[in-house]
Design a protein around this motif. Structure first.
Motif, PDB file in Angstrom:
ATOM      1  N   MET A   1      38.302  57.620  44.793  1.00  0.00           N
ATOM      2  CA  MET A   1      39.228  56.945  43.852  1.00  0.00           C
ATOM      3  C   MET A   1      40.291  56.164  44.628  1.00  0.00           C
ATOM      4  SD  MET A   1      41.440  58.734  40.830  1.00  0.00           S
ATOM      5  CE  MET A   1      42.837  59.131  41.814  1.00  0.00           C
ATOM      6  N   ASN A   2      40.558  54.905  44.242  1.00  0.00           N
ATOM      7  CA  ASN A   2      41.577  54.108  44.911  1.00  0.00           C
ATOM      8  C   ASN A   2      42.962  54.538  44.457  1.00  0.00           C
ATOM      9  OD1 ASN A   2      39.913  52.551  46.401  1.00  0.00           O
ATOM     10  ND2 ASN A   2      39.769  50.903  44.877  1.00  0.00           N
ATOM     11  N   THR A   3      43.857  54.819  45.417  1.00  0.00           N
ATOM     12  CA  THR A   3      45.236  55.122  45.029  1.00  0.00           C
ATOM     13  C   THR A   3      46.042  53.838  45.085  1.00  0.00           C
ATOM     14  OG1 THR A   3      45.674  55.692  47.297  1.00  0.00           O
ATOM     15  CG2 THR A   3      45.206  57.529  45.796  1.00  0.00           C
ATOM     16  N   VAL A   4      47.167  53.837  44.342  1.00  0.00           N
ATOM     17  CA  VAL A   4      48.023  52.647  44.329  1.00  0.00           C
ATOM     18  C   VAL A   4      48.787  52.588  45.646  1.00  0.00           C
ATOM     19  CG1 VAL A   4      49.981  51.564  43.165  1.00  0.00           C
ATOM     20  CG2 VAL A   4      48.240  52.783  41.831  1.00  0.00           C
ATOM     21  N   PRO A   5      48.686  51.480  46.412  1.00  0.00           N
ATOM     22  CA  PRO A   5      49.395  51.435  47.689  1.00  0.00           C
ATOM     23  C   PRO A   5      50.894  51.218  47.504  1.00  0.00           C
ATOM     24  CG  PRO A   5      48.288  49.346  47.289  1.00  0.00           C
ATOM     25  CD  PRO A   5      47.919  50.251  46.146  1.00  0.00           C
ATOM     26  N   THR A   6      51.666  51.786  48.438  1.00  0.00           N
ATOM     27  CA  THR A   6      53.108  51.515  48.488  1.00  0.00           C
ATOM     28  C   THR A   6      53.352  50.546  49.640  1.00  0.00           C
ATOM     29  OG1 THR A   6      53.647  53.705  47.653  1.00  0.00           O
ATOM     30  CG2 THR A   6      55.390  52.550  48.860  1.00  0.00           C
ATOM     31  N   ILE A   7      54.028  49.451  49.329  1.00  0.00           N
ATOM     32  CA  ILE A   7      54.228  48.418  50.354  1.00  0.00           C
ATOM     33  C   ILE A   7      55.707  48.035  50.416  1.00  0.00           C
ATOM     34  CG2 ILE A   7      53.624  46.062  51.058  1.00  0.00           C
ATOM     35  CD1 ILE A   7      50.899  46.592  49.578  1.00  0.00           C
ATOM     36  N   THR A   8      56.249  48.036  51.644  1.00  0.00           N
ATOM     37  CA  THR A   8      57.650  47.665  51.843  1.00  0.00           C
ATOM     38  C   THR A   8      57.722  46.202  52.272  1.00  0.00           C
ATOM     39  OG1 THR A   8      58.219  49.910  52.496  1.00  0.00           O
ATOM     40  CG2 THR A   8      59.746  48.169  53.159  1.00  0.00           C
ATOM     41  N   VAL A   9      58.627  45.464  51.639  1.00  0.00           N
ATOM     42  CA  VAL A   9      58.761  44.026  51.929  1.00  0.00           C
ATOM     43  C   VAL A   9      60.179  43.747  52.407  1.00  0.00           C
ATOM     44  CG1 VAL A   9      58.629  41.694  50.952  1.00  0.00           C
ATOM     45  CG2 VAL A   9      57.061  43.468  50.140  1.00  0.00           C
ATOM     46  N   MET A  10      60.307  43.327  53.655  1.00  0.00           N
ATOM     47  CA  MET A  10      61.626  42.913  54.161  1.00  0.00           C
ATOM     48  C   MET A  10      61.937  41.504  53.648  1.00  0.00           C
ATOM     49  SD  MET A  10      61.644  44.184  58.148  1.00  0.00           S
ATOM     50  CE  MET A  10      63.331  43.602  58.395  1.00  0.00           C
ATOM     51  N   GLY A  11      63.226  41.175  53.575  1.00  0.00           N
ATOM     52  CA  GLY A  11      63.639  39.822  53.180  1.00  0.00           C
ATOM     53  C   GLY A  11      63.139  39.446  51.800  1.00  0.00           C
ATOM     54  N   ALA A  12      63.223  40.402  50.855  1.00  0.00           N
ATOM     55  CA  ALA A  12      62.571  40.216  49.548  1.00  0.00           C
ATOM     56  C   ALA A  12      63.285  39.216  48.638  1.00  0.00           C
ATOM     57  CB  ALA A  12      62.418  41.564  48.847  1.00  0.00           C
ATOM     58  N   THR A  13      64.420  38.672  49.073  1.00  0.00           N
ATOM     59  CA  THR A  13      65.036  37.577  48.304  1.00  0.00           C
ATOM     60  C   THR A  13      64.852  36.242  49.028  1.00  0.00           C
ATOM     61  OG1 THR A  13      67.159  38.062  49.372  1.00  0.00           O
ATOM     62  CG2 THR A  13      66.788  39.034  47.203  1.00  0.00           C
ATOM     63  N   GLY A  14      64.091  36.243  50.118  1.00  0.00           N
ATOM     64  CA  GLY A  14      63.934  35.019  50.911  1.00  0.00           C
ATOM     65  C   GLY A  14      62.708  34.213  50.521  1.00  0.00           C
ATOM     66  N   HIS A  15      62.455  33.161  51.287  1.00  0.00           N
ATOM     67  CA  HIS A  15      61.370  32.223  50.969  1.00  0.00           C
ATOM     68  C   HIS A  15      60.007  32.902  50.857  1.00  0.00           C
ATOM     69  CE1 HIS A  15      64.089  29.054  52.881  1.00  0.00           C
ATOM     70  NE2 HIS A  15      63.913  28.687  51.625  1.00  0.00           N
ATOM     71  N   THR A  16      59.689  33.729  51.856  1.00  0.00           N
ATOM     72  CA  THR A  16      58.359  34.355  51.824  1.00  0.00           C
ATOM     73  C   THR A  16      58.389  35.701  51.110  1.00  0.00           C
ATOM     74  OG1 THR A  16      58.761  35.322  54.028  1.00  0.00           O
ATOM     75  CG2 THR A  16      57.562  33.213  53.945  1.00  0.00           C
ATOM     76  N   GLY A  17      59.409  36.526  51.426  1.00  0.00           N
ATOM     77  CA  GLY A  17      59.431  37.893  50.908  1.00  0.00           C
ATOM     78  C   GLY A  17      59.485  37.966  49.393  1.00  0.00           C
ATOM     79  N   SER A  18      60.224  37.064  48.747  1.00  0.00           N
ATOM     80  CA  SER A  18      60.342  37.148  47.283  1.00  0.00           C
ATOM     81  C   SER A  18      58.987  36.902  46.631  1.00  0.00           C
ATOM     82  CB  SER A  18      61.392  36.161  46.752  1.00  0.00           C
ATOM     83  OG  SER A  18      61.026  34.852  47.078  1.00  0.00           O
ATOM     84  N   ASN A  19      58.284  35.907  47.142  1.00  0.00           N
ATOM     85  CA  ASN A  19      56.974  35.592  46.571  1.00  0.00           C
ATOM     86  C   ASN A  19      55.956  36.694  46.870  1.00  0.00           C
ATOM     87  OD1 ASN A  19      54.258  34.245  46.445  1.00  0.00           O
ATOM     88  ND2 ASN A  19      55.553  32.610  45.625  1.00  0.00           N
ATOM     89  N   ILE A  20      56.046  37.268  48.065  1.00  0.00           N
ATOM     90  CA  ILE A  20      55.135  38.376  48.412  1.00  0.00           C
ATOM     91  C   ILE A  20      55.373  39.551  47.469  1.00  0.00           C
ATOM     92  CG2 ILE A  20      54.637  40.137  50.164  1.00  0.00           C
ATOM     93  CD1 ILE A  20      55.276  37.967  52.287  1.00  0.00           C
ATOM     94  N   ALA A  21      56.649  39.907  47.265  1.00  0.00           N
ATOM     95  CA  ALA A  21      56.964  41.053  46.402  1.00  0.00           C
ATOM     96  C   ALA A  21      56.431  40.819  44.988  1.00  0.00           C
ATOM     97  CB  ALA A  21      58.474  41.287  46.391  1.00  0.00           C
ATOM     98  N   GLN A  22      56.618  39.585  44.475  1.00  0.00           N
ATOM     99  CA  GLN A  22      56.115  39.298  43.120  1.00  0.00           C
ATOM    100  C   GLN A  22      54.595  39.429  43.054  1.00  0.00           C
ATOM    101  OE1 GLN A  22      57.696  35.396  42.412  1.00  0.00           O
ATOM    102  NE2 GLN A  22      59.781  36.158  42.523  1.00  0.00           N
ATOM    103  N   ARG A  23      53.920  38.885  44.062  1.00  0.00           N
ATOM    104  CA  ARG A  23      52.448  38.961  44.073  1.00  0.00           C
ATOM    105  C   ARG A  23      51.975  40.416  44.142  1.00  0.00           C
ATOM    106  NH1 ARG A  23      49.587  34.163  45.555  1.00  0.00           N
ATOM    107  NH2 ARG A  23      51.018  32.419  45.758  1.00  0.00           N
ATOM    108  N   LEU A  24      52.647  41.212  44.963  1.00  0.00           N
ATOM    109  CA  LEU A  24      52.240  42.621  45.105  1.00  0.00           C
ATOM    110  C   LEU A  24      52.450  43.374  43.798  1.00  0.00           C
ATOM    111  CD1 LEU A  24      53.687  43.390  48.658  1.00  0.00           C
ATOM    112  CD2 LEU A  24      51.285  43.069  48.045  1.00  0.00           C
ATOM    113  N   LEU A  25      53.572  43.109  43.131  1.00  0.00           N
ATOM    114  CA  LEU A  25      53.830  43.778  41.844  1.00  0.00           C
ATOM    115  C   LEU A  25      52.737  43.415  40.839  1.00  0.00           C
ATOM    116  CD1 LEU A  25      57.704  43.352  41.580  1.00  0.00           C
ATOM    117  CD2 LEU A  25      56.471  45.534  41.740  1.00  0.00           C
ATOM    118  N   LYS A  26      52.371  42.132  40.812  1.00  0.00           N
ATOM    119  CA  LYS A  26      51.307  41.692  39.885  1.00  0.00           C
ATOM    120  C   LYS A  26      49.988  42.387  40.185  1.00  0.00           C
ATOM    121  CE  LYS A  26      52.775  37.168  38.375  1.00  0.00           C
ATOM    122  NZ  LYS A  26      53.109  36.006  39.161  1.00  0.00           N
ATOM    123  N   SER A  27      49.761  42.680  41.475  1.00  0.00           N
ATOM    124  CA  SER A  27      48.484  43.315  41.850  1.00  0.00           C
ATOM    125  C   SER A  27      48.471  44.797  41.501  1.00  0.00           C
ATOM    126  CB  SER A  27      48.246  43.149  43.350  1.00  0.00           C
ATOM    127  OG  SER A  27      49.016  44.112  44.066  1.00  0.00           O
ATOM    128  N   GLY A  28      49.628  45.325  41.095  1.00  0.00           N
ATOM    129  CA  GLY A  28      49.699  46.744  40.721  1.00  0.00           C
ATOM    130  C   GLY A  28      50.221  47.640  41.827  1.00  0.00           C
TER     131      GLY A  28
END
Ligand SMILES: NC(=O)c1ccc[n+]([C@@H]2O[C@H](COP(=O)([O-])OP(=O)(O)OC[C@H]3O[C@@H](n4cnc5c(N)ncnc54)[C@H](OP(=O)(O)O)[C@@H]3O)[C@@H](O)[C@H]2O)c1
Length: 310
Positions: A1-28
């Motif tokens: 069974m696949n477990t939901v991964p926990t992922i830490t994103v540095m710079g989550a209000t910056g150019h790359t980090g904010s978009n990464i965090a949004q994409r990861l949230l959408k992926s579950g």
């Protein structure tokens, strides 16, 4: 069974980090979004992220934030007003490496830069070379080093000068074609790598945009989009560029490193090693991105008009 991964994103209000965090949230995925300003992180919190604030040079803060994560996205967030920019890059890099070791996080996607293969004489990029080496020394991790070209987003900072002077200006030579990339495209690659387990060991990926562009071309494309088809690009001398950066509030130390970096660009020393492989090419064209710049330019003009007439 696949477990939901926990992922830490540095710079989550910056150019790359904010978009990464949004994409990861959408992926579950479960996302720990790091920044220094709770208010700026509130949108991610509302979208389901666990947000944590602290200083990126604080290894203890980072180690806690990396602990029990399946993967982390790291970057050097260095403030361009730091008097000794290179020393600050080194401090942040050490804190990240220390935190990776202490936390035992197994997978790291690290934002680096095109040119980080070169050990010196690349200005700001030299600090990213050092950071790559530090992470590569940690034997316990799978490490993906992302080496993007210059971000399209850098031109947002030029818009006020365009408004005031009617020209686009920098110390990069006008006709040198160089790769440039959209931060969202970097985020797409990073988010996919953080979720998928299709890489291992030490991997390097250059991210280059669909085609190389000269600054003269950038001015032409931008000029058309903002209704100034005669917008030209002006190459500043090193001294003029340094004055402009310091005048905008950035440190003299950062300005020196910026000049060294643009000299390396002008001498064509910063170039892709992976050119021609479809892996390195990213989809967003500058012609499409320029619409966002035009929107920001229009907003700038209307704000100034409002200030003038009130
Ligand atoms: N721009 C380029 O062309 C280019 C090209 C290649 C590589 N790079 C590299 O990209 C990196 C920057 O990535 P980015 O553009 O995604 O980030 P960014 O937009 O510069 O944002 C930096 C992030 O770090 C946070 N931050 C800043 N100082 C902090 C501190 N002391 N403690 C905690 N958080 C802090 C910021 O929070 P706030 O929102 O509160 O400020 C923001 O979330 C740099 O290492 C740069 O060298 C840039």
């Amino acid at each position: 069974m696949n477990t939901v991964p926990t992922i830490t994103v540095m710079g989550a209000t910056g150019h790359t980090g904010s978009n990464i965090a949004q994409r990861l949230l959408k992926s579950g995925a479960k996302v720990r979004a790091l920044g220094r300003n709770q208010g700026k992180l509130s949108a991610l919190q509302s979208a389901g992220a666990e947000v944590r604030t602290g200083d990126v040079a604080d290894a203890g803060f980072l180690a806690e934030a990396f602990r029990e994560a399946d993967a982390v996205y790291t970057l050097l967030a260095t403030d361009r007003r730091a008097p000794d920019y290179a020393a600050r890059q080194a401090r942040e890099g050490e804190a990240i490496a220390d935190a990776v070791r202490k936390s035992g996080v197994p997978r790291v996607v690290a934002l680096s830069s095109l040119g980080a293969d070169l050990p010196e004489a690349t200005g700001v990029i030299s600090g990213l070379h050092a950071q790559e080496l530090q992470l590569q020394r940690i034997a316990s991790i799978d490490l993906l080093l992302l080496r993007p070209a210059s971000f399209f987003e850098n031109f947002f900072e030029a818009l006020d000068v365009v408004r005031q002077t009617g020209v686009l200006a920098d110390s990069v030579a006008p006709d040198i074609a160089m790769p440039m990339v959209a931060a969202d495209d970097i985020a797409a690659v990073a988010a996919q790598a953080l979720i998928q387990r299709n890489w291992s060991g030490i991997a390097v990926r250059e991210l280059l945009g669909p085609r190389d562009l000269s600054h003269a071309e950038v001015a032409r494309i931008l000029g058309e989009r903002i209704g100034q088809p005669d917008l030209t690009y002006v190459q500043l001398s090193d001294a003029e560029m340094a004055n402009a950066l310091v005048g905008a509030g950035l440190s003299a130390g950062f300005a020196d490193l910026y000049i060294e970096m643009t000299r390396a660009f002008n001498a064509n020393r910063v170039h892709p090693l992976d050119r021609g492989t479809h892996r390195s090419s990213t989809p967003t064209a500058f012609e499409d991105f320029a619409g966002r710049l035009a929107g920001a330019h229009a907003a700038l003009l209307s704000t100034r008009e409002f200030v003038k007439t009130n």
